[in-house]
Motif scaffolding. Structure first.
Motif, PDB file in Angstrom:
ATOM      1  N   LYS A   1      18.274  31.030   0.677  1.00 52.81           N
ATOM      2  CA  LYS A   1      18.816  31.902  -0.021  1.00 52.81           C
ATOM      3  C   LYS A   1      19.962  31.876  -0.310  1.00 52.81           C
ATOM      4  O   LYS A   1      20.655  31.408   0.146  1.00 52.81           O
ATOM      5  CB  LYS A   1      18.228  32.821   1.122  1.00 52.81           C
ATOM      6  CG  LYS A   1      18.120  34.189   0.591  1.00 52.81           C
ATOM      7  CD  LYS A   1      17.341  35.202   1.336  1.00 52.81           C
ATOM      8  CE  LYS A   1      19.070  36.479   1.124  1.00 52.81           C
ATOM      9  NZ  LYS A   1      17.522  38.230   1.734  1.00 52.81           N
ATOM     10  N   VAL A   2      20.662  33.020  -0.875  1.00 53.69           N
ATOM     11  CA  VAL A   2      21.870  32.801  -1.152  1.00 53.69           C
ATOM     12  C   VAL A   2      21.910  33.787  -0.970  1.00 53.69           C
ATOM     13  O   VAL A   2      21.719  35.051  -1.259  1.00 53.69           O
ATOM     14  CB  VAL A   2      21.653  32.401  -3.097  1.00 53.69           C
ATOM     15  CG1 VAL A   2      23.695  32.805  -3.501  1.00 53.69           C
ATOM     16  CG2 VAL A   2      21.506  30.897  -3.807  1.00 53.69           C
ATOM     17  N   TYR A   3      23.232  34.322  -0.508  1.00 53.87           N
ATOM     18  CA  TYR A   3      24.288  35.165   0.106  1.00 53.87           C
ATOM     19  C   TYR A   3      25.752  35.799  -0.980  1.00 53.87           C
ATOM     20  O   TYR A   3      26.784  34.677   0.139  1.00 53.87           O
ATOM     21  CB  TYR A   3      23.744  35.331   1.788  1.00 53.87           C
ATOM     22  CG  TYR A   3      23.113  35.181   2.736  1.00 53.87           C
ATOM     23  CD1 TYR A   3      22.275  36.425   2.935  1.00 53.87           C
ATOM     24  CD2 TYR A   3      22.058  34.579   3.327  1.00 53.87           C
ATOM     25  CE1 TYR A   3      20.936  36.400   3.637  1.00 53.87           C
ATOM     26  CE2 TYR A   3      20.784  33.757   3.829  1.00 53.87           C
ATOM     27  CZ  TYR A   3      20.634  35.307   3.475  1.00 53.87           C
ATOM     28  OH  TYR A   3      19.358  34.921   4.788  1.00 53.87           O
ATOM     29  N   PRO A   4      25.566  37.329  -0.833  1.00 50.72           N
ATOM     30  CA  PRO A   4      26.919  36.907  -2.026  1.00 50.72           C
ATOM     31  C   PRO A   4      27.821  37.545   0.171  1.00 50.72           C
ATOM     32  O   PRO A   4      27.437  37.505   0.604  1.00 50.72           O
ATOM     33  CB  PRO A   4      26.444  38.691  -2.106  1.00 50.72           C
ATOM     34  CG  PRO A   4      25.174  39.333  -1.462  1.00 50.72           C
ATOM     35  CD  PRO A   4      24.719  37.722  -1.055  1.00 50.72           C
ATOM     36  N   LEU A   5      29.339  37.025   0.139  1.00 54.84           N
ATOM     37  CA  LEU A   5      29.604  36.836   0.972  1.00 54.84           C
ATOM     38  C   LEU A   5      31.656  36.987   0.411  1.00 54.84           C
ATOM     39  O   LEU A   5      32.038  36.690  -0.235  1.00 54.84           O
ATOM     40  CB  LEU A   5      29.654  35.259   1.340  1.00 54.84           C
ATOM     41  CG  LEU A   5      30.879  35.467   2.625  1.00 54.84           C
ATOM     42  CD1 LEU A   5      30.455  36.451   3.829  1.00 54.84           C
ATOM     43  CD2 LEU A   5      30.725  33.843   3.139  1.00 54.84           C
ATOM     44  N   ASP A   6      31.861  37.767   0.865  1.00 60.22           N
ATOM     45  CA  ASP A   6      33.298  37.571   1.046  1.00 60.22           C
ATOM     46  C   ASP A   6      34.232  37.696   2.083  1.00 60.22           C
ATOM     47  O   ASP A   6      34.308  39.015   2.966  1.00 60.22           O
ATOM     48  CB  ASP A   6      34.390  39.211  -0.206  1.00 60.22           C
ATOM     49  CG  ASP A   6      35.755  38.435  -0.342  1.00 60.22           C
ATOM     50  OD1 ASP A   6      36.049  38.224   0.264  1.00 60.22           O
ATOM     51  OD2 ASP A   6      35.397  39.207  -2.054  1.00 60.22           O
TER      52      ASP A   6
ATOM     53  N   THR B   1      33.950  43.848   7.920  1.00 61.62           N
ATOM     54  CA  THR B   1      33.055  44.946   7.694  1.00 61.62           C
ATOM     55  C   THR B   1      33.164  46.116   6.539  1.00 61.62           C
ATOM     56  O   THR B   1      34.133  45.413   5.533  1.00 61.62           O
ATOM     57  CB  THR B   1      32.929  46.228   9.451  1.00 61.62           C
ATOM     58  OG1 THR B   1      33.720  46.939   8.697  1.00 61.62           O
ATOM     59  CG2 THR B   1      33.095  44.981  10.218  1.00 61.62           C
ATOM     60  N   PRO B   2      32.198  46.721   6.264  1.00 63.39           N
ATOM     61  CA  PRO B   2      32.039  47.818   5.106  1.00 63.39           C
ATOM     62  C   PRO B   2      33.531  48.296   5.388  1.00 63.39           C
ATOM     63  O   PRO B   2      34.529  48.943   4.216  1.00 63.39           O
ATOM     64  CB  PRO B   2      31.139  48.610   5.185  1.00 63.39           C
ATOM     65  CG  PRO B   2      30.115  47.664   5.673  1.00 63.39           C
ATOM     66  CD  PRO B   2      30.675  47.076   7.511  1.00 63.39           C
ATOM     67  N   ASP B   3      34.045  48.930   6.468  1.00 61.57           N
ATOM     68  CA  ASP B   3      35.235  50.236   5.937  1.00 61.57           C
ATOM     69  C   ASP B   3      36.796  48.941   5.960  1.00 61.57           C
ATOM     70  O   ASP B   3      37.099  49.531   5.700  1.00 61.57           O
ATOM     71  CB  ASP B   3      35.243  50.104   7.916  1.00 61.57           C
ATOM     72  CG  ASP B   3      34.429  51.426   8.785  1.00 61.57           C
ATOM     73  OD1 ASP B   3      33.607  51.788   7.763  1.00 61.57           O
ATOM     74  OD2 ASP B   3      34.363  51.448   9.676  1.00 61.57           O
ATOM     75  N   ASP B   4      36.216  47.377   6.008  1.00 60.24           N
ATOM     76  CA  ASP B   4      37.581  46.799   5.969  1.00 60.24           C
ATOM     77  C   ASP B   4      37.826  46.952   4.263  1.00 60.24           C
ATOM     78  O   ASP B   4      38.933  46.219   3.914  1.00 60.24           O
ATOM     79  CB  ASP B   4      37.799  46.052   6.066  1.00 60.24           C
ATOM     80  CG  ASP B   4      37.573  45.362   7.750  1.00 60.24           C
ATOM     81  OD1 ASP B   4      38.065  45.955   8.504  1.00 60.24           O
ATOM     82  OD2 ASP B   4      36.739  45.090   8.558  1.00 60.24           O
TER      83      ASP B   4
ATOM     84  N   VAL C   1      31.426  39.969   5.953  1.00 57.30           N
ATOM     85  CA  VAL C   1      30.964  38.849   6.882  1.00 57.30           C
ATOM     86  C   VAL C   1      29.281  39.392   8.390  1.00 57.30           C
ATOM     87  O   VAL C   1      28.867  39.045   8.568  1.00 57.30           O
ATOM     88  CB  VAL C   1      32.173  38.443   7.835  1.00 57.30           C
ATOM     89  CG1 VAL C   1      31.926  37.517   9.151  1.00 57.30           C
ATOM     90  CG2 VAL C   1      33.133  37.596   6.953  1.00 57.30           C
ATOM     91  N   LYS C   2      30.224  41.090   8.630  1.00 51.20           N
ATOM     92  CA  LYS C   2      28.936  41.315  10.014  1.00 51.20           C
ATOM     93  C   LYS C   2      27.504  41.975   9.542  1.00 51.20           C
ATOM     94  O   LYS C   2      27.070  41.263   9.458  1.00 51.20           O
ATOM     95  CB  LYS C   2      29.695  42.373  10.104  1.00 51.20           C
ATOM     96  CG  LYS C   2      28.671  42.827  11.180  1.00 51.20           C
ATOM     97  CD  LYS C   2      30.192  43.957  11.985  1.00 51.20           C
ATOM     98  CE  LYS C   2      29.017  44.846  13.083  1.00 51.20           C
ATOM     99  NZ  LYS C   2      27.874  45.924  12.511  1.00 51.20           N
ATOM    100  N   GLU C   3      27.526  42.123   7.832  1.00 50.57           N
ATOM    101  CA  GLU C   3      26.378  42.247   7.355  1.00 50.57           C
ATOM    102  C   GLU C   3      26.022  40.785   7.128  1.00 50.57           C
ATOM    103  O   GLU C   3      24.274  40.704   7.093  1.00 50.57           O
ATOM    104  CB  GLU C   3      27.367  42.877   6.129  1.00 50.57           C
ATOM    105  CG  GLU C   3      27.350  44.488   6.167  1.00 50.57           C
ATOM    106  CD  GLU C   3      27.742  45.360   5.147  1.00 50.57           C
ATOM    107  OE1 GLU C   3      27.163  46.171   4.627  1.00 50.57           O
ATOM    108  OE2 GLU C   3      29.026  45.021   4.506  1.00 50.57           O
ATOM    109  N   VAL C   4      26.612  40.239   6.618  1.00 50.53           N
ATOM    110  CA  VAL C   4      25.891  39.020   6.148  1.00 50.53           C
ATOM    111  C   VAL C   4      25.391  38.040   7.677  1.00 50.53           C
ATOM    112  O   VAL C   4      24.326  37.610   7.448  1.00 50.53           O
ATOM    113  CB  VAL C   4      26.631  37.763   5.461  1.00 50.53           C
ATOM    114  CG1 VAL C   4      26.030  36.379   5.264  1.00 50.53           C
ATOM    115  CG2 VAL C   4      27.517  37.761   3.870  1.00 50.53           C
ATOM    116  N   ALA C   5      26.030  37.700   8.255  1.00 47.40           N
ATOM    117  CA  ALA C   5      25.462  37.735   9.656  1.00 47.40           C
ATOM    118  C   ALA C   5      24.177  38.446   9.883  1.00 47.40           C
ATOM    119  O   ALA C   5      23.178  37.721  10.455  1.00 47.40           O
ATOM    120  CB  ALA C   5      26.726  37.417  10.787  1.00 47.40           C
ATOM    121  N   GLU C   6      24.348  39.595  10.008  1.00 47.31           N
ATOM    122  CA  GLU C   6      23.224  40.482  10.118  1.00 47.31           C
ATOM    123  C   GLU C   6      21.587  40.258   9.031  1.00 47.31           C
ATOM    124  O   GLU C   6      20.734  40.439   9.566  1.00 47.31           O
ATOM    125  CB  GLU C   6      23.204  41.989  10.004  1.00 47.31           C
ATOM    126  CG  GLU C   6      24.311  42.652  11.179  1.00 47.31           C
ATOM    127  CD  GLU C   6      24.784  44.058  10.736  1.00 47.31           C
ATOM    128  OE1 GLU C   6      25.683  44.577  11.838  1.00 47.31           O
ATOM    129  OE2 GLU C   6      24.746  44.346  10.243  1.00 47.31           O
TER     130      GLU C   6
END
Ligand code: NAD
Length: 229
Positions: free
Chosen positions: A67-72, A77-80, A99-104
């Protein structure tokens, strides 16, 4: 088998790709994190078979990127995420790339990982000598190239199996003066190396996970060519 998440793969020329292949050859399941602006072209190239030759493993099979996850990795977090990035066409087309969302997402998809690889760096003013580097450029280099590792480990450690390992890539310019490696990138690598020791202590105790960094030699990756190395 082991499962590896490799952050910083967007083509078949860099260290991330080579590490992914070595891990795949050793039997690991490969997940990658790809910088959002580079995602489209990477996925298209993968799909069209552009990397098939370089996906070849020593046993003749092709490396499977599960799987390829988009990441920045400069956003935790989205708030940033600033408004102009959120609405940017290249970013708006993907979701859950902090980062938090990718880990989730990895947790939801796979539950755990054994290996975390940080193979990413960015220094917007890398071509400028440190003496001419702006505060903004310097902090951006540290954010993308050093804190990104702290953040990745922070968010992935809870799903790393005990006995797991994390690794990043550094460069000798942290210790010795290398003209041309500017914009605060030498500072960013020095921070990354120091953080490796502290995080090895902390993550070792907290999650029985190893933390190392490899000082890599020069490789004609996209990032290196951009600075004429
Ligand atoms: P590369 O271009 O293959 O890898 C860098 C990756 O970082 C790219 O895929 C890019 O898309 C990604 N990236 C940049 N900003 C990002 C962000 N905010 N979030 C997520 N991804 C982001 O180049 P490489 O040279 O293989 O670099 C990999 C690592 O190796 C880097 O840490 C680099 O400093 C290190 N390194 C490279 C050399 C060399 O000579 N190439 C030498 C020593 C260390």
């Amino acid at each position: 088998g082991k499962r590896a998440f490799i952050a910083g793969v967007a083509d078949d020329n860099g260290y991330g790709w080579a590490i992914a292949k070595a891990l795949a050859a050793a039997g690991a399941e490969i997940l990658v994190g790809t910088w959002v602006p580079a995602l489209n072209i990477f996925e298209t190239s993968l799909r069209r078979g552009k990397f098939d030759e370089s996906r070849k493993l020593p046993n003749g099979s092709l490396m499977d990127i599960v799987k390829v996850y988009p990441l920045d990795a400069v956003y935790d977090t989205p708030d940033d995420v600033p408004e102009d990035v959120k609405t940017n066409k290249r970013y708006a087309g993907s979701s859950n790339w902090t980062v938090k969302e990718v880990a989730e997402a990895v947790t939801k998809d796979f539950g755990s990982i054994d290996i975390l690889v940080h193979s990413l760096a960015n220094g917007p003013e890398v071509t400028k000598p440190l003496l001419e580097t702006s505060r903004r450029g310097y902090l951006a280099a540290i954010s993308a190239s050093s804190y990104s590792f702290v953040s990745l480990l922070q968010h992935f450690l809870p799903i790393m199996n005990p006995g797991g390992a994390s690794i990043s890539l550094t460069y000798i310019a942290s210790e010795r003066t290398i003209p041309g490696y500017g914009g605060g990138m030498s500072s960013a690598k020095a921070a990354l190396e120091s953080d490796t020791k502290v995080l090895a202590f902390e993550a070792g105790r907290k999650g029985q996970v190893r933390v190392n960094t490899i000082s890599a030699g020069p490789l004609g990756s996209r990032a290196a060519k951009a600075i004429g190395f």
